[in-house]
Design a protein around this motif. Structure first.
Motif, short mmCIF file in Angstrom:
data_model
loop_
_atom_site.label_atom_id
_atom_site.label_comp_id
_atom_site.label_asym_id
_atom_site.label_seq_id
_atom_site.Cartn_x
_atom_site.Cartn_y
_atom_site.Cartn_z
N ALA A 167 12.27 6.59 108.77
CA ALA A 167 13.32 6.03 109.54
C ALA A 167 14.54 6.81 109.25
O ALA A 167 14.58 7.32 108.11
N ILE A 168 15.43 7.07 110.16
CA ILE A 168 16.65 7.70 110.08
C ILE A 168 18.08 6.86 110.73
O ILE A 168 17.44 6.00 111.51
N PRO A 169 18.99 7.47 110.27
CA PRO A 169 20.28 6.19 111.08
C PRO A 169 20.21 5.95 112.26
O PRO A 169 20.44 4.84 112.64
N SER A 170 20.02 7.13 113.20
CA SER A 170 19.89 6.91 114.43
C SER A 170 18.93 5.80 114.86
O SER A 170 19.02 5.50 116.08
N ASP A 171 17.96 5.56 114.32
CA ASP A 171 16.89 4.43 114.50
C ASP A 171 17.56 2.96 114.15
O ASP A 171 16.76 1.94 114.67
N LEU A 172 18.52 2.80 113.44
CA LEU A 172 19.01 1.31 113.20
C LEU A 172 19.10 0.34 114.23
O LEU A 172 18.63 -0.61 114.16
N ASN A 173 19.71 0.81 115.31
CA ASN A 173 19.68 -0.30 116.21
C ASN A 173 18.32 -0.54 116.90
O ASN A 173 18.13 -1.85 117.18
N ALA A 174 17.54 0.11 117.16
CA ALA A 174 16.19 -0.10 117.53
C ALA A 174 15.51 -1.06 116.70
O ALA A 174 14.67 -1.81 116.82
N ILE A 175 15.43 -0.56 115.41
CA ILE A 175 14.72 -1.43 114.47
C ILE A 175 15.24 -2.68 114.37
O ILE A 175 14.53 -3.79 114.33
N HIS A 176 16.59 -3.00 114.27
CA HIS A 176 17.38 -4.29 114.10
C HIS A 176 17.12 -5.05 115.20
O HIS A 176 16.60 -6.26 115.26
N LYS A 177 16.97 -4.44 116.67
CA LYS A 177 16.55 -5.23 117.87
C LYS A 177 14.96 -5.83 117.63
O LYS A 177 14.56 -6.75 118.12
N LEU A 178 14.33 -4.68 117.32
CA LEU A 178 12.81 -5.15 117.12
C LEU A 178 12.77 -6.33 116.11
O LEU A 178 12.07 -7.26 116.46
#
Length: 167
Positions: free
Chosen positions: A5-16
């Motif tokens: 994972a990279i920092p730009s994935d964080l929104n999608a990860i948190h929503k998931l």
């Protein structure tokens, strides 16, 4: 594809994971809540380079954290591999509810187990919520042995079962 994972994935990860928490609550599985997992926890996972995503068609469908660090909560457990050296720990395995039952959790675990074997770890350790019978069956079918219970009071009054797979 499974990748770090990279920092730009964080929104999608948190929503998931928020979607997972809501879907589990509907099934009366009170495993995740506003205290866990938090976005800051995922930020730290990314910083430590321990968070991986399963991505298909530019969508993050699942996540897994793999680490060599043993949480203090695990100290009282009588592990099969007693030295607490060269073990891999799995945390925060999650698949978006839209994709439950499609084999993504299995794919993430297959990847983690292959990673552990190829990097010569002696075992994989993890915990799962005692009220999540589906997860318990998932790990037990894979050969993981249930060893003892730990508690995360901010998450639940119920225990979490610890498991280990000797490689």
């Amino acid at each position: 594809m499974i990748r770090k994972a990279i920092p730009s994935d964080l929104n999608a990860i948190h929503k998931l994971t928020q979607s997972c928490a809501k879907a589990m609550i509907v099934k009366e599985i009170y495993q995740w809540n506003e205290h866990y997992p938090t976005r800051s926890r995922f930020e730290k996972d990314v910083e430590l380079q321990e968070l991986y995503v399963l991505e298909e068609e530019d969508l993050i469908k699942g996540i897994i954290v793999i680490t060599e660090l043993m949480d203090d909560e695990y100290i009282p457990i009588e592990w099969i591999t007693t030295e607490n050296k060269n073990n891999l720990y799995i945390h925060r395995l999650a698949v978006h509810p839209d994709y439950w039952g499609e084999g993504y959790a299995r794919q993430l675990m297959n990847w983690a187990e292959t990673y552990a074997k190829s990097n010569e770890y002696i075992s994989i350790r993890l915990d799962t919520f005692s009220q999540n019978k589906r997860n318990q069956q998932f790990y037990e079918t894979r050969g993981y042995k249930k060893l003892g219970d730990i508690f995360f009071p901010k998450q639940s009054e119920y225990p979490f079962h610890c498991y280990e797979l000797v490689l």
